[in-house]
Structures are given as structure tokens and as C-alpha cells.
Write a protein that holds these residues in place. Structure first.
Motif, PDB file in Angstrom:
ATOM      1  N   GLN A   1     -20.857 -19.553  11.567  1.00  0.00           N
ATOM      2  CA  GLN A   1     -21.216 -20.338  10.387  1.00  0.00           C
ATOM      3  C   GLN A   1     -20.512 -19.824   9.130  1.00  0.00           C
ATOM      4  O   GLN A   1     -21.107 -19.656   8.077  1.00  0.00           O
ATOM      5  CB  GLN A   1     -22.737 -20.375  10.195  1.00  0.00           C
ATOM      6  N   LYS A   2     -19.215 -19.559   9.281  1.00  0.00           N
ATOM      7  CA  LYS A   2     -18.393 -19.082   8.167  1.00  0.00           C
ATOM      8  C   LYS A   2     -17.084 -19.868   8.153  1.00  0.00           C
ATOM      9  O   LYS A   2     -16.656 -20.391   9.174  1.00  0.00           O
ATOM     10  CB  LYS A   2     -18.096 -17.596   8.289  1.00  0.00           C
ATOM     11  N   HIS A   3     -16.482 -19.917   6.976  1.00  0.00           N
ATOM     12  CA  HIS A   3     -15.180 -20.554   6.826  1.00  0.00           C
ATOM     13  C   HIS A   3     -14.456 -19.826   5.704  1.00  0.00           C
ATOM     14  O   HIS A   3     -14.984 -19.665   4.613  1.00  0.00           O
ATOM     15  CB  HIS A   3     -15.357 -22.029   6.484  1.00  0.00           C
ATOM     16  N   TYR A   4     -13.255 -19.378   6.005  1.00  0.00           N
ATOM     17  CA  TYR A   4     -12.428 -18.651   5.044  1.00  0.00           C
ATOM     18  C   TYR A   4     -11.065 -19.305   4.907  1.00  0.00           C
ATOM     19  O   TYR A   4     -10.550 -19.899   5.857  1.00  0.00           O
ATOM     20  CB  TYR A   4     -12.195 -17.201   5.504  1.00  0.00           C
ATOM     21  N   VAL A   5     -10.481 -19.154   3.766  1.00  0.00           N
ATOM     22  CA  VAL A   5      -9.057 -19.313   3.555  1.00  0.00           C
ATOM     23  C   VAL A   5      -8.562 -17.891   3.332  1.00  0.00           C
ATOM     24  O   VAL A   5      -9.098 -17.169   2.477  1.00  0.00           O
ATOM     25  CB  VAL A   5      -8.740 -20.216   2.343  1.00  0.00           C
ATOM     26  N   THR A   6      -7.599 -17.457   4.127  1.00  0.00           N
ATOM     27  CA  THR A   6      -7.125 -16.079   4.040  1.00  0.00           C
ATOM     28  C   THR A   6      -5.715 -16.055   3.486  1.00  0.00           C
ATOM     29  O   THR A   6      -4.806 -16.691   4.031  1.00  0.00           O
ATOM     30  CB  THR A   6      -7.167 -15.380   5.415  1.00  0.00           C
ATOM     31  N   ILE A   7      -5.561 -15.317   2.399  1.00  0.00           N
ATOM     32  CA  ILE A   7      -4.266 -15.119   1.752  1.00  0.00           C
ATOM     33  C   ILE A   7      -3.722 -13.796   2.263  1.00  0.00           C
ATOM     34  O   ILE A   7      -4.389 -12.761   2.131  1.00  0.00           O
ATOM     35  CB  ILE A   7      -4.441 -15.080   0.220  1.00  0.00           C
ATOM     36  N   PHE A   8      -2.551 -13.833   2.860  1.00  0.00           N
ATOM     37  CA  PHE A   8      -1.942 -12.605   3.363  1.00  0.00           C
ATOM     38  C   PHE A   8      -0.888 -12.101   2.389  1.00  0.00           C
ATOM     39  O   PHE A   8      -0.011 -12.850   1.954  1.00  0.00           O
ATOM     40  CB  PHE A   8      -1.315 -12.833   4.744  1.00  0.00           C
ATOM     41  N   MET A   9      -1.020 -10.827   2.078  1.00  0.00           N
ATOM     42  CA  MET A   9      -0.072 -10.126   1.220  1.00  0.00           C
ATOM     43  C   MET A   9       0.595  -9.052   2.076  1.00  0.00           C
ATOM     44  O   MET A   9       0.055  -8.645   3.112  1.00  0.00           O
ATOM     45  CB  MET A   9      -0.804  -9.498   0.031  1.00  0.00           C
ATOM     46  N   MET A  10       1.774  -8.588   1.644  1.00  0.00           N
ATOM     47  CA  MET A  10       2.451  -7.539   2.405  1.00  0.00           C
ATOM     48  C   MET A  10       2.952  -6.475   1.440  1.00  0.00           C
ATOM     49  O   MET A  10       3.357  -6.779   0.320  1.00  0.00           O
ATOM     50  CB  MET A  10       3.571  -8.099   3.266  1.00  0.00           C
ATOM     51  N   ALA A  11       2.892  -5.205   1.913  1.00  0.00           N
ATOM     52  CA  ALA A  11       3.238  -4.103   1.020  1.00  0.00           C
ATOM     53  C   ALA A  11       3.600  -2.850   1.794  1.00  0.00           C
ATOM     54  O   ALA A  11       3.137  -2.632   2.913  1.00  0.00           O
ATOM     55  CB  ALA A  11       2.067  -3.792   0.096  1.00  0.00           C
ATOM     56  N   ASN A  12       4.401  -2.042   1.136  1.00  0.00           N
ATOM     57  CA  ASN A  12       4.656  -0.672   1.568  1.00  0.00           C
ATOM     58  C   ASN A  12       3.715   0.240   0.795  1.00  0.00           C
ATOM     59  O   ASN A  12       3.259  -0.106  -0.300  1.00  0.00           O
ATOM     60  CB  ASN A  12       6.098  -0.264   1.243  1.00  0.00           C
ATOM     61  N   CYS A  13       3.464   1.408   1.343  1.00  0.00           N
ATOM     62  CA  CYS A  13       2.714   2.415   0.608  1.00  0.00           C
ATOM     63  C   CYS A  13       3.654   3.114  -0.360  1.00  0.00           C
ATOM     64  O   CYS A  13       4.869   3.173  -0.127  1.00  0.00           O
ATOM     65  CB  CYS A  13       2.140   3.451   1.571  1.00  0.00           C
ATOM     66  N   GLU A  14       3.097   3.641  -1.451  1.00  0.00           N
ATOM     67  CA  GLU A  14       3.913   4.444  -2.351  1.00  0.00           C
ATOM     68  C   GLU A  14       4.495   5.610  -1.569  1.00  0.00           C
ATOM     69  O   GLU A  14       3.838   6.186  -0.698  1.00  0.00           O
ATOM     70  CB  GLU A  14       3.077   4.967  -3.526  1.00  0.00           C
ATOM     71  N   VAL A  15       5.735   5.938  -1.872  1.00  0.00           N
ATOM     72  CA  VAL A  15       6.413   7.031  -1.183  1.00  0.00           C
ATOM     73  C   VAL A  15       5.935   8.360  -1.766  1.00  0.00           C
ATOM     74  O   VAL A  15       5.975   8.558  -2.983  1.00  0.00           O
ATOM     75  CB  VAL A  15       7.943   6.898  -1.326  1.00  0.00           C
ATOM     76  N   THR A  16       5.433   9.209  -0.896  1.00  0.00           N
ATOM     77  CA  THR A  16       4.992  10.540  -1.295  1.00  0.00           C
ATOM     78  C   THR A  16       5.550  11.542  -0.293  1.00  0.00           C
ATOM     79  O   THR A  16       5.969  11.176   0.805  1.00  0.00           O
ATOM     80  CB  THR A  16       3.455  10.647  -1.316  1.00  0.00           C
ATOM     81  N   ASN A  17       5.529  12.803  -0.663  1.00  0.00           N
ATOM     82  CA  ASN A  17       5.973  13.861   0.241  1.00  0.00           C
ATOM     83  C   ASN A  17       4.880  14.915   0.287  1.00  0.00           C
ATOM     84  O   ASN A  17       4.649  15.571  -0.715  1.00  0.00           O
ATOM     85  CB  ASN A  17       7.290  14.462  -0.253  1.00  0.00           C
ATOM     86  N   PRO A  18       4.183  15.046   1.406  1.00  0.00           N
ATOM     87  CA  PRO A  18       4.327  14.316   2.668  1.00  0.00           C
ATOM     88  C   PRO A  18       3.833  12.871   2.524  1.00  0.00           C
ATOM     89  O   PRO A  18       3.151  12.545   1.560  1.00  0.00           O
ATOM     90  CB  PRO A  18       3.445  15.105   3.633  1.00  0.00           C
TER      91      PRO A  18
END
Length: 158
Positions: free
Chosen positions: A88-105
């Protein structure tokens, strides 16, 4: 309105295709707990809040769920219509895409919501297709894999 009536509102969800900072040819997914879609694999994400941008929602959800900071800009990649009549649910799903910030490590995903997720693992696009055939993906991720948009495939393979 009694509790037996289904909701009449379509909700907006934001799912985030996040490259694993330890293996950029894979994306992070976790097994849902304690909610609709329990036991199925899903991307990090959640509900879009009032007045929130899609990008800010993606960043907030990934930080809350995985303790990862995303590089900006976070880009739109796809949208799905996800009726879930059995729940009994209905969604519209927006997909986003991303890289994580670069850190060391490199940043390491942590399960920040153990009552909602069994933990974070990473998968190739091909592995997600195999899991989709086995009916192991949460509805919105299942639809994303079925639709197989070139934006996502290109992002993961770049």
C-alpha cells in the motif's frame, strides 16, 4: 480515514548510485531491515524533505546511512515510478549518482543505521543484473536495473 484505507499520497524517494571508494567499478548497496522491502538489496537513499534539493537529499542520506561524504556536484541519472500495491505504498524515485570525496586513506562505508540496514557491500552492474534475475532487489533498484540507463552504466564503468 481509517487505518485500513491505503494512503492516497505518492511519496518522493531519492536513491543514490555511489561508487565504492575502495573499488570504483562497484556501487554500494545494503539489505533493508525493518521496513517495506525488508530482506532486499537497495541503494542508500530515503525521502526527499520539504524544500530540499535532490543533490542535498542525496548527500544527507549517504552521510546518515553510510558515513560517506559525496563529491559535488551530485548528478541526476534516472527516475522510476514505483507502485507497491502489496505494501500500500507508491513512490517516485529520483536516482542521483556520485563519487565519494577523495581522501587518504579512502573513506570506508559504515553502517550508521543498523536497525534499517544489514550493512554495506559493493556490487558491479553485472552482479546487480544477476541479483535482479533472482528477485533480490528492492523495487526502485529493481526498476533501475531493468531500465538499465546508459547514464548509470557509463558512470560505473568510467
Amino acid at each position: 480515514m481509517s487505518n485500513s484505507n491505503p494512503p492516497t499520497v505518492v511519496r518522493v524517494g531519492v536513491g543514490v548510485v555511489v561508487k565504492d571508494p575502495r573499488d570504483p567499478n562497484k556501487v554500494l548497496c545494503g539489505i533493508r531491515k525493518g521496513s517495506h522491502g525488508e530482506g532486499l538489496l537497495a541503494l542508500p537513499g530515503g525521502h526527499l524533505e520539504l524544500y530540499e534539493s535532490w543533490e542535498n537529499c542525496a548527500c544527507r542520506e549517504v552521510l546518515e546511512e553510510c558515513n560517506l561524504v559525496l563529491q559535488r556536484p551530485v548528478e541526476f541519472c534516472h527516475v522510476t515510478n514505483d507502485p507497491m500495491p502489496s505494501e500500500q505504498k507508491h513512490y517516485v524515485t529520483i536516482f542521483m549518482m556520485a563519487n565519494c570525496e577523495v581522501t587518504n586513506p579512502p573513506q570506508i562505508p559504515r553502517n550508521m543505521e543498523p536497525s534499517k540496514c544489514e550493512g554495506w557491500q559493493s556490487f558491479t552492474w553485472e552482479e546487480l543484473h544477476e541479483l535482479q534475475k533472482e528477485k533480490k532487489l528492492f523495487g526502485p533498484l529493481d526498476r533501475l536495473v531493468q531500465d538499465s540507463p546508459s547514464t548509470v552504466k557509463d558512470f560505473i564503468s568510467s
